[in-house]
Design a protein around this motif. Structure first.
Motif, short mmCIF file in Angstrom:
data_model
loop_
_atom_site.label_atom_id
_atom_site.label_comp_id
_atom_site.label_asym_id
_atom_site.label_seq_id
_atom_site.Cartn_x
_atom_site.Cartn_y
_atom_site.Cartn_z
N ALA A 207 0.83 -1.22 0.00
CA ALA A 207 0.00 0.00 0.00
C ALA A 207 0.85 1.26 0.00
N MET A 208 2.07 1.19 0.54
CA MET A 208 2.94 2.37 0.61
C MET A 208 3.97 2.40 -0.52
N ALA A 209 4.18 1.24 -1.15
CA ALA A 209 5.33 1.07 -2.05
C ALA A 209 5.40 2.09 -3.18
N ASP A 210 4.25 2.48 -3.72
CA ASP A 210 4.26 3.40 -4.87
C ASP A 210 4.70 4.81 -4.49
N ASP A 211 4.57 5.17 -3.23
CA ASP A 211 4.83 6.55 -2.81
C ASP A 211 6.20 6.76 -2.17
N VAL A 212 6.75 5.70 -1.61
CA VAL A 212 8.01 5.87 -0.86
C VAL A 212 9.21 5.81 -1.82
N GLU A 213 10.40 6.18 -1.29
CA GLU A 213 11.60 5.95 -2.11
C GLU A 213 11.86 4.45 -2.18
N HIS A 214 11.83 3.82 -1.01
CA HIS A 214 11.93 2.36 -0.97
C HIS A 214 11.36 1.88 0.35
N ILE A 215 10.81 0.68 0.35
CA ILE A 215 10.27 0.12 1.60
C ILE A 215 10.82 -1.30 1.78
N VAL A 309 -2.09 -12.23 0.54
CA VAL A 309 -1.78 -10.98 -0.20
C VAL A 309 -2.68 -10.91 -1.43
N PRO A 310 -3.64 -9.96 -1.43
CA PRO A 310 -4.60 -9.92 -2.53
C PRO A 310 -3.93 -9.62 -3.86
N ASP A 311 -4.25 -10.42 -4.84
CA ASP A 311 -3.70 -10.29 -6.20
C ASP A 311 -2.17 -10.21 -6.17
N ALA A 312 -1.58 -10.89 -5.20
CA ALA A 312 -0.10 -11.00 -5.08
C ALA A 312 0.56 -9.62 -5.01
N ASP A 313 -0.14 -8.63 -4.39
CA ASP A 313 0.38 -7.25 -4.43
C ASP A 313 1.77 -7.11 -3.81
N LEU A 314 2.04 -7.84 -2.74
CA LEU A 314 3.37 -7.74 -2.11
C LEU A 314 4.45 -8.23 -3.09
N PHE A 315 4.15 -9.37 -3.73
CA PHE A 315 5.13 -9.93 -4.66
C PHE A 315 5.36 -9.01 -5.86
N ARG A 316 4.28 -8.34 -6.26
CA ARG A 316 4.40 -7.40 -7.39
C ARG A 316 5.31 -6.22 -7.01
N SER A 317 5.13 -5.71 -5.79
CA SER A 317 5.98 -4.59 -5.35
C SER A 317 7.45 -5.02 -5.29
N ILE A 318 7.67 -6.27 -4.87
CA ILE A 318 9.05 -6.78 -4.82
C ILE A 318 9.59 -6.89 -6.26
N ALA A 319 8.77 -7.47 -7.15
CA ALA A 319 9.22 -7.65 -8.54
C ALA A 319 9.52 -6.31 -9.21
N GLN A 320 8.78 -5.28 -8.82
CA GLN A 320 9.01 -3.95 -9.43
C GLN A 320 10.17 -3.21 -8.77
N GLY A 321 10.77 -3.82 -7.76
CA GLY A 321 11.94 -3.21 -7.11
C GLY A 321 11.58 -2.11 -6.12
N LYS A 322 10.27 -1.95 -5.84
CA LYS A 322 9.85 -0.89 -4.91
C LYS A 322 9.96 -1.34 -3.46
N ALA A 323 9.84 -2.65 -3.27
CA ALA A 323 9.91 -3.21 -1.92
C ALA A 323 10.93 -4.34 -1.90
N SER A 324 11.54 -4.54 -0.74
CA SER A 324 12.43 -5.70 -0.61
C SER A 324 12.27 -6.33 0.75
N VAL A 325 12.78 -7.55 0.86
CA VAL A 325 12.69 -8.28 2.13
C VAL A 325 14.10 -8.55 2.61
N VAL A 326 14.33 -8.32 3.90
CA VAL A 326 15.62 -8.64 4.51
C VAL A 326 15.33 -9.57 5.69
N THR A 327 16.01 -10.71 5.72
CA THR A 327 15.83 -11.64 6.84
C THR A 327 17.11 -11.60 7.66
#
Ligand SMILES: Cc1cc2nc3c(=O)[nH]c(=O)nc-3n(C[C@H](O)[C@H](O)[C@H](O)COP(=O)(O)OP(=O)(O)OC[C@H]3O[C@@H](n4cnc5c(N)ncnc54)[C@H](O)[C@@H]3O)c2cc1C
Length: 512
Positions: A207-215, A309-327
């Motif tokens: 929900a925030m990915a499109d507006d932030v520099e990165h999340i 995750v509705p319509d895989a939105d989290l995965f889409r944000s990751i694929a677009q490089g707007k979001a990333s996951v760190v473990t």
């Protein structure tokens, strides 16, 4: 909003005097019982009280970006009111609209008292009544009721779970907990780190990915994350060919079955379920993505709640490089971010601590029976909705492995039948009694998630047989609560004898 039901004839004065049933909590559960009482026991007087200044509970409290259900509304909605939106996974405002419609249709607004916080409830057997102490704008007052219903949800409205992180004071940016999201928080063009990997984290990141520099989602360990269609093609297809009620009933039944099938598959064949989820994740994520590092939990599927995750939105944000996951694990907060055990630093302007809820049973209400203080942990749960040793009290506590409300609907129905039965037989009290003191006890919430383990000692317990088990299966509860008799050897009914009629009776209660 279709209708703001609370503009209609809502009482502005404080609740006073006596009601037959007092419902504590005007969230989806409390409003649900309001409907059942109004429609099946029209002779009963009742009121809903809520400490907040709005109805809706969870769906009004949480204001973080993207706040939505992760259940489909065909099972999360009430059985009696079709969900007719195209969206099966719904945003909070859609759920609130739906609740306002129910309030409107059942003329409940005149029974809803906001800013009414229940502090304590004291039961007196002689009168078969609760004396309930409420607080409004700092002033305390009392009302009485015959029956008390706790629709208080399961967590502390005062604040979320906020572990302490070393160096928090050094951080120069903003730290936010999703339960108290600041109105108008500007995250445009900012670097955001979200600590956590639960339902809240996976909701707010896309929900925030499109507006932030990165999340960045920073997680200590992964959770299961499953894409779901926001719009259910079966539900929407059925609505085109069937009347709304029939389409809703069919979709609801199908989805209950589907949910149960998936849950059972996960429990009985966790390896297969893990493989299926992994394959779905691999397909939704970019080629070569480290699925096994970031989306492969140590526990088995459905040993903890699955994140949708509705319509895989989290995965889409990751694929677009707007979001990333760190473990990784946090060493400390620094002035401009978070230092990790791997030695890496995550820069941040805003840190969102999606670290979960603080559980709180029965809205923190202190309960006593004939002057004896009751600790919920000493009671066993009867048929998932009453407590041993506590008369004339019931509560709403839904499923943790499917839609909460599926269970609550059955509970409301059963309770109304129980109240009608008591009226028919002239009973004024009912209390569940455990006849076998040797019965083995288990936690009521048998779910190994951290937020539950932290609070398990505050909650009641369950037994191992009879009405003392807490079922997490709609069809078992359907047998028990919808089809099952309200008469039960574990229930003791009684009739309080009014003072005037009492002669030589030491206790005011005649038992049956
Ligand atoms: C962000 C989030 C998303 C969720 N999504 C789902 C989902 O998709 N599916 C699902 O099944 N479950 C979900 N849940 C769980 C959810 O809380 C329940 O499903 C459901 O909304 C609970 O409804 P409720 O009416 O029982 O309780 P709540 O919504 O918690 O409402 C309880 C009400 O009681 C009031 N109250 C509490 N104590 C007192 C007191 N002492 N005096 C007066 N009033 C009091 C509160 O102010 C509140 O208004 C979610 C939870 C959260 C936090």
């Amino acid at each position: 909003m279709t209708v703001n039901s609370l503009n209609q004839a809502r009482p502005t004065e404080s609740l006073s005097g006596h009601v037959d049933v007092l419902i504590v909590g005007a969230g989806i559960s409390g409003i649900g019982l309001g409907h059942y009482l109004a429609t099946t026991l029209p002779g009963k007087t009742f009121a809903l009280v809520d400490s907040r200044d709005a109805i809706g509970g969870t769906w009004d409290l949480f204001r973080y970006p993207g706040i939505r259900s992760d259940s489909d509304l065909h099972t999360f909605g009430y059985e009696f009111k079709p969900w007719t939106s195209d969206n099966a996974i719904a945003d909070a405002h859609e759920i609130l609209d739906y609740l306002h419609e129910v309030i409107d249709e059942d003329d409940l607004a005149r029974r809803i008292y906001l800013h009414h916080k229940v502090i304590r409830a004291d039961f007196t057997s002689d009168t078969a009544q609760w004396t309930v102490t409420l607080e409004r704008d700092g002033e305390r007052f009392e009302v009485t009721c015959d029956f008390l219903f706790g629709a208080t949800g399961y967590y502390d409205y005062a604040g979320g779970y906020q572990p302490h992180f070393e160096g928090e004071d050094d951080f120069q940016g903003v730290i936010v907990h999703p339960q108290s999201w600041p109105e108008g928080l500007d995250y445009t063009g900012k670097k955001v780190v979200v600590i956590g990997s639960g339902a809240t984290a996976v909701t707010l990141i896309p929900a925030m990915a499109d507006d932030v520099e990165h999340i960045t989602m920073l997680q200590r360990s992964p959770s299961y994350v499953m894409p779901l269609p926001r719009k259910d093609p079966i539900a929407n297809g059925l609505r085109k060919i069937l009347p709304p009620k029939a389409a809703y009933a069919a979709t609801r039944r199908f989805n209950i079955g589907k949910g149960r099938f998936i849950y059972n598959l996960c429990q009985r064949n966790p390896k297969l379920a893990r493989r299926i989820i992994r394959a779905i994740n691999v397909k939704a994520l970019p080629q070569g993505y480290a699925v096994d590092t970031h989306f492969n939990p140590v526990y088995n599927p459905w040993d903890q709640r699955l994140c949708a995750v509705p319509d895989a939105d989290l995965f889409r944000s990751i694929a677009q490089g707007k979001a990333s996951v760190v473990t990784d694990r946090i060493v400390r907060f620094t002035d401009n971010g978070i230092l990790l055990e791997s030695g890496a630093t995550l820069e941040a302007d805003i840190i969102v601590t999606a670290t979960g809820l603080k559980l709180l049973p029965f809205g923190g209400i202190a309960v006593s029976v004939d002057g004896e203080v009751k600790d919920p942990h000493d009671s066993l749960v009867y048929k998932s909705f009453m407590l041993s040793g506590i008369p004339n009290m019931a509560f709403a506590f839904g499923y943790t492995n499917s839609s909460w409300t599926l269970k609550v609907g059955l509970v409301c129905e059963h309770l109304c039948r129980l109240l009608a039965y008591m009226d028919q037989h002239g009973y004024t009290t009912v209390v569940p009694v455990v006849d076998n003191p040797m019965m083995e006890k288990r936690p009521m919430l048998d779910f190994p998630a951290g937020y539950i383990l932290r609070a398990v000692e505050q909650f009641p317990q369950q037994g191992t047989s009879g009405p003392w088990t807490v079922e997490m299966d709609y069809w078992s509860d359907h047998e028990r609560l919808r089809k099952g008799s309200v008469e039960d050897p574990a229930l003791r009914f009684g009739t309080a004898v009014p003072d005037a009629e009492r002669s030589g009776v030491t206790s005011g209660l005649a038992s049956a």
